[in-house]
Structure formats: structure tokens, C-alpha cells
Design a protein around this motif. Structure first.
Motif, PDB file in Angstrom:
ATOM      1  N   SER A 149      30.010  44.641  86.828  1.00 18.43           N
ATOM      2  CA  SER A 149      29.358  44.855  88.117  1.00 18.43           C
ATOM      3  C   SER A 149      27.898  44.425  88.108  1.00 18.43           C
ATOM      4  CB  SER A 149      29.470  46.323  88.529  1.00 18.43           C
ATOM      5  OG  SER A 149      28.727  47.132  87.648  1.00 18.43           O
ATOM      6  N   VAL A 150      27.301  44.283  86.921  1.00 16.94           N
ATOM      7  CA  VAL A 150      25.901  43.872  86.849  1.00 16.94           C
ATOM      8  C   VAL A 150      25.738  42.433  86.359  1.00 16.94           C
ATOM      9  CG1 VAL A 150      25.100  46.235  86.525  1.00 16.94           C
ATOM     10  CG2 VAL A 150      25.525  44.793  84.516  1.00 16.94           C
ATOM     11  N   GLY A 151      26.859  41.757  86.112  1.00 10.99           N
ATOM     12  CA  GLY A 151      26.782  40.346  85.759  1.00 10.99           C
ATOM     13  C   GLY A 151      27.073  40.002  84.321  1.00 10.99           C
ATOM     14  N   PHE A 152      27.314  41.014  83.465  1.00  9.69           N
ATOM     15  CA  PHE A 152      27.711  40.711  82.097  1.00  9.69           C
ATOM     16  C   PHE A 152      29.186  40.338  82.092  1.00  9.69           C
ATOM     17  CE2 PHE A 152      24.240  43.842  80.884  1.00  9.69           C
ATOM     18  CZ  PHE A 152      23.361  42.860  80.457  1.00  9.69           C
ATOM     19  N   GLY A 153      29.560  39.381  81.263  1.00 14.94           N
ATOM     20  CA  GLY A 153      30.953  38.956  81.218  1.00 14.94           C
ATOM     21  C   GLY A 153      31.881  40.040  80.709  1.00 14.94           C
ATOM     22  N   ASP A 154      31.419  40.816  79.742  1.00 17.19           N
ATOM     23  CA  ASP A 154      32.216  41.912  79.200  1.00 17.19           C
ATOM     24  C   ASP A 154      31.274  42.958  78.612  1.00 17.19           C
ATOM     25  OD1 ASP A 154      31.458  41.085  76.563  1.00 17.19           O
ATOM     26  OD2 ASP A 154      33.052  39.571  76.631  1.00 17.19           O
ATOM     27  N   ALA A 155      31.855  43.948  77.980  1.00 14.46           N
ATOM     28  CA  ALA A 155      31.060  45.080  77.497  1.00 14.46           C
ATOM     29  C   ALA A 155      30.261  44.758  76.240  1.00 14.46           C
ATOM     30  CB  ALA A 155      31.976  46.280  77.237  1.00 14.46           C
ATOM     31  N   ARG A 156      30.585  43.661  75.547  1.00 11.09           N
ATOM     32  CA  ARG A 156      29.906  43.386  74.276  1.00 11.09           C
ATOM     33  C   ARG A 156      28.405  43.193  74.441  1.00 11.09           C
ATOM     34  NH1 ARG A 156      33.610  38.619  72.145  1.00 11.09           N
ATOM     35  NH2 ARG A 156      33.507  38.267  74.382  1.00 11.09           N
ATOM     36  N   MET A 157      27.999  42.414  75.453  1.00 15.18           N
ATOM     37  CA  MET A 157      26.571  42.177  75.658  1.00 15.18           C
ATOM     38  C   MET A 157      25.852  43.469  76.025  1.00 15.18           C
ATOM     39  SD  MET A 157      23.901  40.289  75.668  1.00 15.18           S
ATOM     40  CE  MET A 157      24.314  38.550  75.743  1.00 15.18           C
ATOM     41  N   LEU A 158      26.467  44.282  76.878  1.00 12.27           N
ATOM     42  CA  LEU A 158      25.852  45.554  77.243  1.00 12.27           C
ATOM     43  C   LEU A 158      25.683  46.430  76.013  1.00 12.27           C
ATOM     44  CD1 LEU A 158      24.814  47.661  79.234  1.00 12.27           C
ATOM     45  CD2 LEU A 158      27.189  48.283  79.704  1.00 12.27           C
ATOM     46  N   ARG A 159      26.727  46.524  75.181  1.00 12.53           N
ATOM     47  CA  ARG A 159      26.632  47.346  73.970  1.00 12.53           C
ATOM     48  C   ARG A 159      25.537  46.826  73.037  1.00 12.53           C
ATOM     49  NH1 ARG A 159      32.592  47.361  74.158  1.00 12.53           N
ATOM     50  NH2 ARG A 159      33.267  49.435  74.795  1.00 12.53           N
ATOM     51  N   ARG A 160      25.452  45.502  72.899  1.00 13.24           N
ATOM     52  CA  ARG A 160      24.451  44.922  72.010  1.00 13.24           C
ATOM     53  C   ARG A 160      23.039  45.226  72.513  1.00 13.24           C
ATOM     54  NH1 ARG A 160      21.672  40.234  71.425  1.00 13.24           N
ATOM     55  NH2 ARG A 160      22.665  39.120  73.124  1.00 13.24           N
ATOM     56  N   LEU A 161      22.801  45.080  73.824  1.00  7.90           N
ATOM     57  CA  LEU A 161      21.476  45.352  74.374  1.00  7.90           C
ATOM     58  C   LEU A 161      21.122  46.839  74.280  1.00  7.90           C
ATOM     59  CD1 LEU A 161      21.549  43.037  77.519  1.00  7.90           C
ATOM     60  CD2 LEU A 161      20.186  42.719  75.445  1.00  7.90           C
ATOM     61  N   ARG A 162      22.111  47.689  74.496  1.00  7.30           N
ATOM     62  CA  ARG A 162      21.846  49.133  74.376  1.00  7.30           C
ATOM     63  C   ARG A 162      21.521  49.500  72.936  1.00  7.30           C
ATOM     64  NH1 ARG A 162      25.747  53.170  76.389  1.00  7.30           N
ATOM     65  NH2 ARG A 162      23.975  54.334  77.172  1.00  7.30           N
ATOM     66  N   ARG A 163      22.237  48.886  71.978  1.00 10.38           N
ATOM     67  CA  ARG A 163      21.943  49.161  70.571  1.00 10.38           C
ATOM     68  C   ARG A 163      20.547  48.683  70.193  1.00 10.38           C
ATOM     69  NH1 ARG A 163      27.311  47.637  69.496  1.00 10.38           N
ATOM     70  NH2 ARG A 163      26.607  45.524  69.031  1.00 10.38           N
ATOM     71  N   SER A 164      20.164  47.503  70.683  1.00 14.31           N
ATOM     72  CA  SER A 164      18.843  46.953  70.341  1.00 14.31           C
ATOM     73  C   SER A 164      17.736  47.818  70.934  1.00 14.31           C
ATOM     74  CB  SER A 164      18.712  45.515  70.828  1.00 14.31           C
ATOM     75  OG  SER A 164      18.650  45.465  72.244  1.00 14.31           O
ATOM     76  N   ARG A 165      18.028  48.538  72.019  1.00 15.44           N
ATOM     77  CA  ARG A 165      17.042  49.430  72.635  1.00 15.44           C
ATOM     78  C   ARG A 165      17.141  50.844  72.074  1.00 15.44           C
ATOM     79  NH1 ARG A 165      16.630  49.988  79.137  1.00 15.44           N
ATOM     80  NH2 ARG A 165      18.134  51.630  78.765  1.00 15.44           N
ATOM     81  N   GLY A 166      18.136  51.069  71.249  1.00 17.19           N
ATOM     82  CA  GLY A 166      18.289  52.389  70.620  1.00 17.19           C
ATOM     83  C   GLY A 166      19.045  53.388  71.464  1.00 17.19           C
ATOM     84  N   ASP A 167      19.824  52.909  72.469  1.00 19.07           N
ATOM     85  CA  ASP A 167      20.549  53.818  73.364  1.00 19.07           C
ATOM     86  C   ASP A 167      21.957  54.117  72.887  1.00 19.07           C
ATOM     87  OD1 ASP A 167      18.377  53.839  74.979  1.00 19.07           O
ATOM     88  OD2 ASP A 167      19.131  52.369  76.388  1.00 19.07           O
ATOM     89  N   ALA A 168      22.465  53.374  71.948  1.00 23.07           N
ATOM     90  CA  ALA A 168      23.852  53.604  71.530  1.00 23.07           C
ATOM     91  C   ALA A 168      23.993  53.311  70.068  1.00 23.07           C
ATOM     92  CB  ALA A 168      24.792  52.696  72.336  1.00 23.07           C
TER      93      ALA A 168
END
Length: 197
Positions: free
Chosen positions: A178-197
Motif C-alpha cells: 500500500s505504500v509502494g514497496f514490492g513486498d515485505a522484504r524492503m520494509l523489514r530491512r528498513l525497519r531493522r536498519s532503523r532499529g524497529d524490528a
């Protein structure tokens, strides 16, 4: 408002917040208060505080939802023409506000476009064309103004919007598309790099 509560002793032992520029002063003046940094609002023992005017709207919607249900809070949010109820633990500075303190008109114009089209694929060449500069010049301007490339700024916006959806109960699998990422992998990677997951 937080200062008035502090003077009355109502913040002693309670979680509270205020605008990020005033948090250290509040903590210094009222050492028995538990000043929570970088949140939109707090609700502790019937004493509520917010970070500012806009976050006061979020706090009001939170109180409506708690006392009268989320349906009424959503209706009021629509009437106020606000995005929706933000969780009190969300940071005070979103990607949109955190990277707007510069004075570069070209970068602001491109940011405006990205803000309105963040779910789309935005080639650097298209953004540069909108700004009437070369891709290299635009990239350098972004780096000087906000310390990010246009792509990284777009990713930060997508992450902010995804976090809001996750806070509202959307799954980690559903939010990315819904926000433009192709799948959940990019979201998970960005959240991990920010320390959210």
C-alpha cells in the motif's frame, strides 16, 4: 500546559511529554516527572500531555476513542480533515518534517512532488526534469540540503506511512504494497536498519 501541570505537582512520578525543544527544560524544572522524549502524547493516570498543537489533535482523538470508541474518533478525524489517529508513541518528527528545515527551493519542490507520489516508481531522471536540473545536480542538492538522496527520502516517507498502518493493525505483509514497496522484504530491512524490528 506541561509546565502548569508540573507546577501543580501533577507530573510527579507520571509519564509526560512536551515539544522536543522544551523537553530538557521540563525535565530539569520537574525532576520527579518522567519526561518521555520524542513521542506525540502521553496518558498516565488521567494526566495527559502532548508535544504541541498538532499532536494535541492526536491526543484529543485518542481520548475520544478511549471514551466513546474508535468509530467516533475516526468520524471526528474525517471532519477535521486529518490523516487519522496517530499512536502517541510515534516520533514527533516524521520524514516530511524532519527534512524540511533547509532553504533550497529546488529540493523543496522535488520533495513536494515526492510527498504526493511516494507510492510510485520515481526515476531520478524524472525528478531532475521536474526541477530543470541534471540528475547529478539534484542528487548533490539533496545531499547538501537533507543528507539523503531523493530515493532515500522516498523510502523514508514510505516507511513512515507503513509504520502508521502497522500501528493501526495492518499486517507486515499487507502494509508494504500500500505504500509502494514490492513486498515485505524492503520494509523489514528498513525497519531493522532503523532499529524497529
Amino acid at each position: 500546559m506541561s509546565a502548569a501541570l508540573g507546577q501543580a505537582g501533577l507530573l510527579d512520578g507520571r509519564r509526560c511529554t512536551t515539544h522536543h525543544q522544551l523537553q530538557e527544560e521540563l525535565a530539569s524544572r520537574y525532576p520527579r516527572a518522567r519526561v518521555i522524549e520524542d513521542v506525540l502524547f502521553t496518558d498516565d493516570g488521567g494526566v495527559v500531555t502532548s508535544a504541541g498543537i498538532a499532536s494535541g489533535i492526536d491526543l484529543s482523538l485518542h481520548l475520544l476513542a478511549a471514551r466513546h470508541g474508535p468509530g467516533l474518533a475516526s468520524q471526528v478525524a474525517r471532519d477535521l480533515v486529518v490523516y487519522g489517529r496517530r499512536n502517541g508513541n510515534e516520533p514527533q518528527a516524521s520524514a516530511m518534517t524532519a527534512h524540511r528545515a533547509h532553504l533550497d527551493d529546488t529540493v523543496h519542490r522535488v520533495q513536494d512532488y515526492i510527498d504526493g507520489h511516494y507510492t510510485e516508481t520515481l526515476p531520478l531522471s524524472r525528478l531532475a526534469s521536474l526541477a530543470a536540473v541534471s540528475p547529478r545536480t539534484l542528487t548533490r542538492a539533496f545531499a547538501r540540503a537533507i543528507g539523503l538522496t531523493p530515493l532515500r527520502y522516498q523510502q523514508a516517507l514510505r516507511l513512515d506511512h507503513a509504520e502508521r498502518q502497522l500501528a493501526a493493525g495492518t499486517t507486515v505483509e499487507a502494509a508494504p504494497a500500500s505504500v509502494g514497496f514490492g513486498d515485505a522484504r524492503m520494509l523489514r530491512r528498513l525497519r531493522r536498519s532503523r532499529g524497529d524490528a
